[in-house]
Scaffold this motif. Structure first.
Motif, PDB file in Angstrom:
ATOM      1  N   ARG A 195       0.828  -1.210   0.000  1.00  0.00           N
ATOM      2  CA  ARG A 195       0.000   0.000   0.000  1.00  0.00           C
ATOM      3  C   ARG A 195       0.863   1.261   0.000  1.00  0.00           C
ATOM      4  O   ARG A 195       0.473   2.296  -0.555  1.00  0.00           O
ATOM      5  N   ARG A 196       2.025   1.194   0.595  1.00  0.00           N
ATOM      6  CA  ARG A 196       2.937   2.350   0.561  1.00  0.00           C
ATOM      7  C   ARG A 196       3.363   2.641  -0.871  1.00  0.00           C
ATOM      8  O   ARG A 196       3.470   3.804  -1.282  1.00  0.00           O
ATOM      9  N   VAL A 197       3.609   1.591  -1.650  1.00  0.00           N
ATOM     10  CA  VAL A 197       3.977   1.789  -3.056  1.00  0.00           C
ATOM     11  C   VAL A 197       2.805   2.362  -3.837  1.00  0.00           C
ATOM     12  O   VAL A 197       2.962   3.266  -4.666  1.00  0.00           O
ATOM     13  N   LEU A 198       1.568   1.860  -3.587  1.00  0.00           N
ATOM     14  CA  LEU A 198       0.385   2.402  -4.255  1.00  0.00           C
ATOM     15  C   LEU A 198       0.197   3.885  -3.940  1.00  0.00           C
ATOM     16  O   LEU A 198      -0.191   4.674  -4.808  1.00  0.00           O
ATOM     17  N   LYS A 199       0.482   4.266  -2.711  1.00  0.00           N
ATOM     18  CA  LYS A 199       0.249   5.638  -2.284  1.00  0.00           C
ATOM     19  C   LYS A 199       1.322   6.590  -2.795  1.00  0.00           C
ATOM     20  O   LYS A 199       1.018   7.698  -3.259  1.00  0.00           O
ATOM     21  N   THR A 200       2.593   6.174  -2.722  1.00  0.00           N
ATOM     22  CA  THR A 200       3.699   7.077  -3.068  1.00  0.00           C
ATOM     23  C   THR A 200       4.158   6.935  -4.519  1.00  0.00           C
ATOM     24  O   THR A 200       4.766   7.852  -5.077  1.00  0.00           O
ATOM     25  N   GLY A 201       3.890   5.778  -5.146  1.00  0.00           N
ATOM     26  CA  GLY A 201       4.391   5.543  -6.498  1.00  0.00           C
ATOM     27  C   GLY A 201       5.884   5.310  -6.546  1.00  0.00           C
ATOM     28  O   GLY A 201       6.508   5.396  -7.607  1.00  0.00           O
ATOM     29  N   VAL A 202       6.489   5.009  -5.389  1.00  0.00           N
ATOM     30  CA  VAL A 202       7.935   4.789  -5.289  1.00  0.00           C
ATOM     31  C   VAL A 202       8.192   3.312  -5.000  1.00  0.00           C
ATOM     32  O   VAL A 202       7.553   2.721  -4.119  1.00  0.00           O
ATOM     33  N   ALA A 203       9.141   2.711  -5.738  1.00  0.00           N
ATOM     34  CA  ALA A 203       9.459   1.298  -5.549  1.00  0.00           C
ATOM     35  C   ALA A 203      10.099   1.067  -4.191  1.00  0.00           C
ATOM     36  O   ALA A 203      10.840   1.919  -3.677  1.00  0.00           O
ATOM     37  N   LEU A 204       9.832  -0.098  -3.588  1.00  0.00           N
ATOM     38  CA  LEU A 204      10.384  -0.451  -2.281  1.00  0.00           C
ATOM     39  C   LEU A 204      10.878  -1.893  -2.309  1.00  0.00           C
ATOM     40  O   LEU A 204      10.386  -2.725  -3.079  1.00  0.00           O
ATOM     41  N   ARG A 205      11.864  -2.172  -1.464  1.00  0.00           N
ATOM     42  CA  ARG A 205      12.386  -3.536  -1.319  1.00  0.00           C
ATOM     43  C   ARG A 205      12.594  -3.811   0.164  1.00  0.00           C
ATOM     44  O   ARG A 205      13.121  -2.964   0.889  1.00  0.00           O
ATOM     45  N   GLN A 206      12.206  -5.034   0.582  1.00  0.00           N
ATOM     46  CA  GLN A 206      12.289  -5.331   2.015  1.00  0.00           C
ATOM     47  C   GLN A 206      12.304  -6.845   2.219  1.00  0.00           C
ATOM     48  O   GLN A 206      11.657  -7.586   1.488  1.00  0.00           O
ATOM     49  N   GLU A 207      13.055  -7.264   3.215  1.00  0.00           N
ATOM     50  CA  GLU A 207      13.030  -8.671   3.623  1.00  0.00           C
ATOM     51  C   GLU A 207      11.969  -8.846   4.710  1.00  0.00           C
ATOM     52  O   GLU A 207      11.848  -8.006   5.603  1.00  0.00           O
ATOM     53  N   MET A 208      11.198  -9.910   4.625  1.00  0.00           N
ATOM     54  CA  MET A 208      10.154 -10.131   5.632  1.00  0.00           C
ATOM     55  C   MET A 208       9.868 -11.622   5.765  1.00  0.00           C
ATOM     56  O   MET A 208      10.177 -12.411   4.855  1.00  0.00           O
ATOM     57  N   THR A 209       9.290 -11.964   6.909  1.00  0.00           N
ATOM     58  CA  THR A 209       8.868 -13.343   7.168  1.00  0.00           C
ATOM     59  C   THR A 209       7.352 -13.383   7.240  1.00  0.00           C
ATOM     60  O   THR A 209       6.712 -12.464   7.783  1.00  0.00           O
TER      61      THR A 209
END
Length: 757
Positions: free
Chosen positions: A358-372
């Motif tokens: 949702r952060r990408v939908l809102k800002t239009g900025v690509a993101l990368r993250q490690e998660m479990t």
């Protein structure tokens, strides 16, 4: 009859004659008045003295209005001066002409006149003109003229080519199809066309094409054009939107789309009318699009193959985070289309993942993250990359993402580490094998003479300089040329070779520079020469000393100006090609003997490399022998692992006038003769005494010194030194080492002397 009776009879006859004259006059007047053509009478002064009913209807004047008045009322001098000139000559009987008149209402009417004159005693006293109103005909003719003018202007200005082809002679449509095809292709010419057709072929005016034959523009041997002609015949000489493949004045291929209709008279084809459009660029674009689509399909196939079995999942989701596409899904994503992560995993396990998206939908900025992400009794570990999907206006439509299973990646890393350790163990072995087998690219050997050559190759290869390879036949000049190419900046371009001695002199120019269609007898199509084929790459001119003098200036022009013309051509072509030449001749002596141009020699001799004969690198013979044994054993399905020392000694002591090529051929023969795992003995001719000349003595002296240096580990002085073994002074030996180009360091062991040389 009495006199009274005669008088009465004469009176009666006179009265009858007068009555007949009155009747005739009345009939003539009625005829003139009621005639359907305009009748206009003028006296000698040009005044009107007669006008019938048709004239009144045409002019709008009554006879009473015009009687006694000048005819100029109908034709004002200032409006129609040329008509006045015609009326001034009305006295010429029988004259016919056309001119306009002005009616009473001011309307212009066109009249076709025929003039008659009235004479008394051979003197013209009046004129009578008979006129037909041809205004409607004139109007129709003028409309037709304007229509034709507009049509011709339309044809001339049309962007589509319009043309008419004539047959040399009418051709029967009942001929066999193959014969009719030949007549249409070779016996027709352009009789009419607009400038648009000329521009399609590179001309400026349609007049330049008039008289040209179809065979001069059409690629008549192209199967597609032959099939088009067959379709034209089978369709009853009418085709619509069919492609023809032709060439323009510069020889460039063109694709035209034609609509044609043939004119058949008495079952004979006499001409063809056609409309033509240039679709060359559209065809190229379509082919490019088709290739792009095929490339996209292949790319998608490679993409799927690349991801198959990998730990990478790729997906798209809309603004509601519902999956619209997914490839290589994880266990819990197999039924993901149309669903959200929360619907599949539950709101709590998917919270962190959905929050990232949702952060990408809102800002239009690509993101990368490690998660479990917990899922039942298993926890997934991912490296997730999310990017926005945008429309043409930059609005976010959804997201695209990729997730990598880190656990699987770590497992793969462990396997790669194990593989790397294994490769490290094999590295030293492989390096030594490669050095033994190949040495330098495909060049085998480690002798000082060969290493000097390879050092020169390493120096010149990264440059664009011209290289001249010198050496005897069979010394490997082509291999060195390929090494220069593969180590240079053109390694990914073509490497073209031409043996100047293997091509007949009459064909060498065509082979080197190419030729145009019709350049000579048998040149039925255009041919690309070796120089043009090597554009952006490298061209090896083997046996350059055999190049005829007449072709040497043309090659010099390529070296100097990078340009040439094909044989029979008029267009100058430019090329970017690196030239490497080789020869076993003494070109300097050929220059002195006027067999080779001096300026060309200096252009070729920018960086000469002389390849040593095999007798100057005898230490390489064992390596070469083992290489050729393995090569030919593999080809023949044999297994030979032993080369007897006596055999190797014979091979090393032979002078090999044919050099490496002769050695390989000899080894191939010996492999053929071998019956076991031991290489067969060399032929008896290798044991025959060899003629010893000055060169052989020098080489033998050098080899003897090398052998002693090897045995003494490079030690020169002392009781066990090479100088004592050779029976000469140490200083004399040092001079000989310098003269023979022997590097002392190559023969000193780890425990050898470090005395100064």
């Amino acid at each position: 009859m009495s006199s009274a009776d005669r008088i009465a009879h004469d009176i009666i006859e006179r009265n009858l004659a007068e009555q007949a004259l009155r009747d005739a006059k009345e009939f003539s007047e009625n005829l003139i008045r009621t005639a359907n053509v305009m009748i206009l009478g003028l006296d000698t002064e040009g005044n009107v003295n007669l006008l019938n009913d048709a004239g009144e209807a045409i002019t709008g004047y009554s006879f009473a209005e015009l009687k006694g008045k000048s005819w100029s009322m109908l034709v004002p001098r200032d409006r129609f001066p040329e008509v006045r000139a015609e009326f001034d000559s009305l006295v010429e009987a029988g004259k016919t002409f056309e001119n306009p008149i002005l009616t009473k209402s001011g309307e212009e009417r066109y009249i076709a006149w025929r003039n008659s004159v009235v004479k008394v005693n051979d003197k013209v006293v009046a004129t009578i003109s008979f006129g037909n109103d041809i205004t409607e005909r004139k109007t129709a003719e003028e409309a037709l003229r304007r229509h034709e003018e507009n049509y011709r202007r339309f044809v001339a200005q049309s962007s589509e080519a319009i043309f008419r082809e004539e047959m040399d002679a009418p051709v029967s449509i009942d001929l066999p199809e193959d014969e009719l095809v030949q007549h249409i292709l070779f016996d027709s010419y352009l009789a009419e066309c607009n400038d648009a057709l000329a521009r399609m072929y590179g001309f400026t005016s349609g007049q330049q094409l008039i008289g040209k034959r179809l065979s001069e523009m059409l690629v008549v041997d192209d199967p597609r054009n032959v099939e088009l002609t067959r379709e034209y015949i089978r369709s009853g000489f009418k085709v619509v939107e069919r492609e023809s493949h032709e060439v323009d004045i510069h020889g460039n291929p063109k694709v035209f789309r034609n609509s044609m209709i043939g004119i058949v008279e008495n079952r004979k084809l006499v001409q063809t009318w056609g409309i033509q459009r240039d679709v060359t660029e559209q065809v190229k674009a379509a082919e490019g699009q088709k290739k792009a689509e095929q490339s996209l399909v292949r790319s998608e196939e490679r993409f799927r193959v690349a991801l198959k079995g990998s730990p990478i999942t790729v997906f798209n989701q809309d603004r509601d985070l519902r999956y619209t596409w997914i490839y290589n899904p994880q266990d819990w994503q197999h039924e993901a289309i149309g669903k959200t992560d929360a619907e599949m995993l539950g709101s709590k396990p998917s919270a962190s993942l959905e929050e990232l998206k949702r952060r990408v939908l809102k800002t239009g900025v690509a993101l990368r993250q490690e998660m479990t992400i917990p899922n039942g009794d298993r926890t997934y570990a991912f490296d997730v990359s999310i990017e926005p999907l945008l429309d043409a206006d930059g609005n976010v439509l959804g997201i695209t993402g990729a997730s990598v299973d880190i656990a699987q990646l770590r497992e793969m890393t462990d396997r790669l580490q194990a593989a790397r350790d294994k490769l490290a163990q094999e590295k030293s072995y492989l390096e030594s094998e490669i050095q033994t087998e190949l040495g330098f690219e495909e060049i085998i050997g480690q002798s000082p003479a060969l290493l000097d050559v390879l050092k020169d190759v390493r120096v010149v290869a990264p440059t664009e300089s011209t290289v001249l390879l010198l050496g005897e036949t069979g010394t490997g000049k082509e291999l060195v040329a390929r090494s220069v190419h593969s180590l240079g900046s053109r390694r990914n371009q073509t490497f073209i070779k031409l043996n100047c001695a293997a091509v007949p002199v009459g064909l060498l120019e065509s082979e080197l520079f190419g030729h145009e269609k019709g350049a000579f007898t048998g040149a039925v199509s255009q041919k690309i020469g070796r120089i043009e084929l090597a554009d952006k790459g490298t061209l090896l001119l083997d046996e350059i000393g055999e190049l005829p003098l007449v072709l040497q200036p043309k090659l010099l022009r390529v070296l100097q100006d990078r340009e040439f013309e094909r044989l029979g051509g008029v267009r100058t072509l430019r090329v970017d090609v690196r030239i490497i030449s080789s020869t076993n001749r003494d070109l300097r002596q050929d220059v002195v003997d006027k067999k080779f141009r001096e300026d060309l020699f200096y252009r070729l001799n920018v960086f000469p490399i002389e390849l040593p004969a095999l007798r100057r690198r005898r230490t390489d013979i064992p390596i070469l022998v083992h290489h050729f044994v393995r090569k030919h054993c593999g080809r023949m399905g044999k297994h030979i692992d032993t080369v007897p020392a006596e055999t190797m000694n014979v091979l090393q002591n032979w002078n090999w006038p044919g050099n490496i090529r002769e050695l390989e051929n000899m080894i191939e023969r010996m492999v053929i003769l071998s019956k076991s795992h031991v290489l067969a003995d060399p032929p008896v001719e290798l044991d025959a005494p060899q003629e010893v000349g000055d060169d052989n003595l020098t080489e033998m002296e050098r080899e003897h010194i090398v052998r002693v240096l090897r045995e003494t580990n490079g030690i020169l002085s002392g009781a066990d030194g090479a100088a004592r073994r050779l029976g000469i002074k140490r200083t004399t030996l040092q001079s000989m080492l310098k003269r023979f180009g022997i590097e002392l360091e190559n023969y000193r062991g780890e425990g050898g002397s470090c005395e100064p040389g």
